[in-house]
Structure formats: C-alpha cells, structure tokens
Scaffold this active site. Structure first.
Site, PDB file in Angstrom:
ATOM      1  N   GLY A  12      -1.130  10.843 -16.858  1.00  0.00           N
ATOM      2  CA  GLY A  12      -0.594  10.282 -18.093  1.00  0.00           C
ATOM      3  C   GLY A  12      -0.155  11.348 -19.079  1.00  0.00           C
ATOM      4  O   GLY A  12       0.920  11.252 -19.691  1.00  0.00           O
ATOM      5  N   VAL A  78     -10.021   4.702 -12.367  1.00  0.00           N
ATOM      6  CA  VAL A  78     -11.375   5.227 -12.280  1.00  0.00           C
ATOM      7  C   VAL A  78     -11.281   6.671 -11.804  1.00  0.00           C
ATOM      8  O   VAL A  78     -10.273   7.079 -11.216  1.00  0.00           O
ATOM      9  CB  VAL A  78     -12.230   4.374 -11.317  1.00  0.00           C
ATOM     10  CG1 VAL A  78     -12.368   2.959 -11.838  1.00  0.00           C
ATOM     11  CG2 VAL A  78     -11.657   4.383  -9.911  1.00  0.00           C
ATOM     12  N   ASN A 119      -3.159   4.166  -8.306  1.00  0.00           N
ATOM     13  CA  ASN A 119      -3.345   3.907  -6.876  1.00  0.00           C
ATOM     14  C   ASN A 119      -4.535   2.983  -6.610  1.00  0.00           C
ATOM     15  O   ASN A 119      -5.477   2.953  -7.404  1.00  0.00           O
ATOM     16  CB  ASN A 119      -3.566   5.232  -6.131  1.00  0.00           C
ATOM     17  CG  ASN A 119      -2.254   5.920  -5.808  1.00  0.00           C
ATOM     18  OD1 ASN A 119      -1.322   5.290  -5.332  1.00  0.00           O
ATOM     19  ND2 ASN A 119      -2.193   7.216  -6.082  1.00  0.00           N
ATOM     20  N   ASP A 122       0.695   0.009  -4.162  1.00  0.00           N
ATOM     21  CA  ASP A 122       1.306  -1.211  -3.628  1.00  0.00           C
ATOM     22  C   ASP A 122       0.428  -2.432  -3.907  1.00  0.00           C
ATOM     23  O   ASP A 122       0.914  -3.473  -4.348  1.00  0.00           O
ATOM     24  CB  ASP A 122       1.562  -1.069  -2.125  1.00  0.00           C
ATOM     25  CG  ASP A 122       2.498   0.079  -1.816  1.00  0.00           C
ATOM     26  OD1 ASP A 122       3.669   0.005  -2.209  1.00  0.00           O
ATOM     27  OD2 ASP A 122       2.050   1.062  -1.197  1.00  0.00           O
ATOM     28  N   ALA A 149      11.125  12.115  -2.454  1.00  0.00           N
ATOM     29  CA  ALA A 149      11.540  13.380  -3.072  1.00  0.00           C
ATOM     30  C   ALA A 149      10.983  14.567  -2.290  1.00  0.00           C
ATOM     31  O   ALA A 149      11.682  15.570  -2.086  1.00  0.00           O
ATOM     32  CB  ALA A 149      11.061  13.419  -4.519  1.00  0.00           C
ATOM     33  N   HIS A 174       2.990   3.540   0.049  1.00  0.00           N
ATOM     34  CA  HIS A 174       2.637   4.866  -0.451  1.00  0.00           C
ATOM     35  C   HIS A 174       1.248   5.169   0.102  1.00  0.00           C
ATOM     36  O   HIS A 174       0.229   4.949  -0.551  1.00  0.00           O
ATOM     37  CB  HIS A 174       2.635   4.879  -1.981  1.00  0.00           C
ATOM     38  CG  HIS A 174       2.219   6.214  -2.557  1.00  0.00           C
ATOM     39  ND1 HIS A 174       2.827   7.390  -2.193  1.00  0.00           N
ATOM     40  CD2 HIS A 174       1.244   6.543  -3.446  1.00  0.00           C
ATOM     41  CE1 HIS A 174       2.260   8.392  -2.851  1.00  0.00           C
ATOM     42  NE2 HIS A 174       1.286   7.896  -3.605  1.00  0.00           N
TER      43      HIS A 174
END
Length: 308
Positions: A12, A78, A119, A122, A149, A174
């Site tokens: 973040g 977390v 995460n 998805d 990428a 992912h």
C-alpha cells in the site's frame, strides 16, 4: 479524482508513493488499521510533493472514515508468514477480513471502482463481487498483470526487444494454475514460439514472486507499478487492454468464476472482456485453472454465511 488505499503495509505504501510520483489523482487517502503508520506515510508523502510536478491533497484516515472515493485500492491483509509457500495460506483470514471491510467500503463509496490487490486475489475478487453489491465491472483483481509483465520482461532480455513491444499474456490464476498464451504471442507481428526455452522462461515467471518474497520478505515495486497502470487506465479512460482477474458469468462453458483474461479498462472499470483464440493445450490449461480456482473458492468460502 479521489483515490483511497486500504492498507498501508509495504504494498500500500509503495502504491501511494508511485501514485504521488505519477500525479494520478487530486486527493489521496491512506487508510489502514495501523493509524500511526498511515499518518507517517501521509507526512512523508506530503514532503515528497515538493519534488513532484503535480501537487495533491494527501490525508490519512481510519478505514471506516473513507468515503466518496472514485477508486479504492484494497491491499489490506493479515501478516505474511516467514515461510509461506502458497498465497492460499492467507485465504481464510483475508476472506474474513474482506467480509468485515468490503460491505462498509461499498456503502461509503458507492461510485468507486475497486482494485483488489490482496491475495489470494482471484478468490477475493470473487468474494468482493458477491458481497459489495457492485456490478462485476467495478471490481478489478490485479490478477496476472504482474505475471504477464514479468513474462514480457524476461522474453525481452532473450529477444533483445523492449518489453512494451511484446504482446504476450499469462492468464488463469495468479498462482500455480496460470498459463502462457503462446498461440497469440508476438513481437512486431512475428510469432513468439512455444519452445523449450520460452517454457523455461515461463517457469521462471511462475517462481519469480516467491523468489522476491524469499529474498526480502515481500514484493512491492512491480505490484505498485501494475496498480498504477490500472489506475491510469481508469483516470484517463484510456481503454487499455490488460490481463486482470474479473468475474465471469459464462465463458467457454465456464460459469460463475473469477480469473484473469484480457479485459478493456476505462473510467467505468472493466468495459468488456476479450476472448482470445486458445489452442488445444491452452484450452485444457484454462479448463484446469478454472476448475482449480472454483474449487478453491468453494473450499474457502463455503463456510461464509450468506455466500451461495
């Protein structure tokens, strides 16, 4: 343009720094459960503005006070374990965290586009779509954008061509059920072959995230740059084509699922899904990925009340 970042950990904070350097908003809000950390980032970024071409309003706030945002970038999670081997290890606790945060964020920011970074992305993009009350087009998971990428970057070294001049996607999850789309991969309209060397490069891409994580304990730079590309497409309504995790009601017989395909992104979020040609190998890989992702969704969320 008002952007709020939900979660001020390594990811973040790095996204906030990149947004400031790129001048992608007028008003930036840093919100996290650690208010002192969010306030520290606020002060540090305000000092950074002296070296930037564009100024902006920067503030920190509790998550529950975030309101009237145009874009919400959700990175809260977390803590990572010291020896994490799968993003799914974060799933149960992060799903519970989302159940607490997403409905409130949706109520207070009814016109926002949500960009999900947390995460397992998805599964959590699927969950956010179900509990936010937002249309699926307003929920964007970062998905395989970084994986793609990385793939282009490694291919560019081998082919000695700038990565932006390569058209090569990694789709699916992912995570372990991602796959390269070689059938349409190209450089200057020349086909990029599916050969042992390029498969080796793909294998390196699959392990790249954990290579970074094992070396320094987290990843932050590439994911921050990826998030900024999605933000830029929304802010400027540029209709960029990006491989992102999105809810799929029905595609190729795959129903009620969430994984990465190429999508067109603009001011309203996901404007449309693109449906690339898949050869037999890729079709099987997609079906396997979809099956595994849906199993993960069902396994993780089956105990979540109200989600059916």
């Amino acid at each position: 343009m008002k952007i709020a970042i939900i979660g001020t950990g390594h990811v973040g904070s790095t996204i906030a720094y990149a947004l400031v350097l790129k001048g992608l908003c007028d008003h930036l809000v840093l919100a996290g459960r650690n208010l002192a950390k969010a306030h520290g980032d606020e002060l540090d970024l305000q000092h950074t503005l002296a070296f930037c071409e564009r100024t902006m309003q920067i503030e920190s706030a509790p998550i529950e006070a975030v309101a009237a945002s145009d874009i919400l970038i959700v990175t809260t999670s977390v803590p990572l374990s010291d020896h994490m081997t799968s993003r799914m290890e974060l799933g149960p606790a992060n799903a519970a965290l989302f159940r607490q945060l997403i409905p409130r964020l949706a109520r207070n920011n009814p016109d926002a586009i949500l960009i999900i970074i947390t995460n397992p992305v998805d599964v959590l993009t699927y969950l956010a779509t179900q509990i936010s009350g937002f249309p699926a087009s307003s929920i964007i998971g970062i998905g395989t954008l970084v994986d793609s990428a990385r793939f282009r970057s490694l291919l560019s070294i081998e082919r000695q061509i700038h990565p932006d001049d390569l058209r090569a996607y990694i789709l699916g999850e992912h995570g372990p059920n991602q796959f390269p789309l070689f059938s349409t991969a190209s450089m200057g309209s020349e086909h990029i072959d599916d050969n042992p060397l390029h498969r080796e490069i793909f294998n390196a891409v699959y392990n790249a995230g954990f290579d970074v994580y094992n070396a320094k304990g987290y990843t932050n730079f590439a994911i921050a740059a990826a998030a900024c590309e999605v933000v830029r497409a929304i802010v400027y309504d540029s209709h960029r084509t990006l491989p992102l995790s999105t809810y799929l009601e029905d595609w190729l017989g795959i129903r009620d699922n969430c994984f990465s395909i190429p999508v067109v992104v603009g001011r309203r979020g996901v404007i449309r899904h693109l449906h690339p040609y898949l050869n037999r190998t890729e079709r099987k890989a997609l079906e396997k990925a979809a099956k595994e992702i849906k199993a993960r969704i069902n396994r993780l969320l089956s105990s979540e009340s109200g989600l059916r």
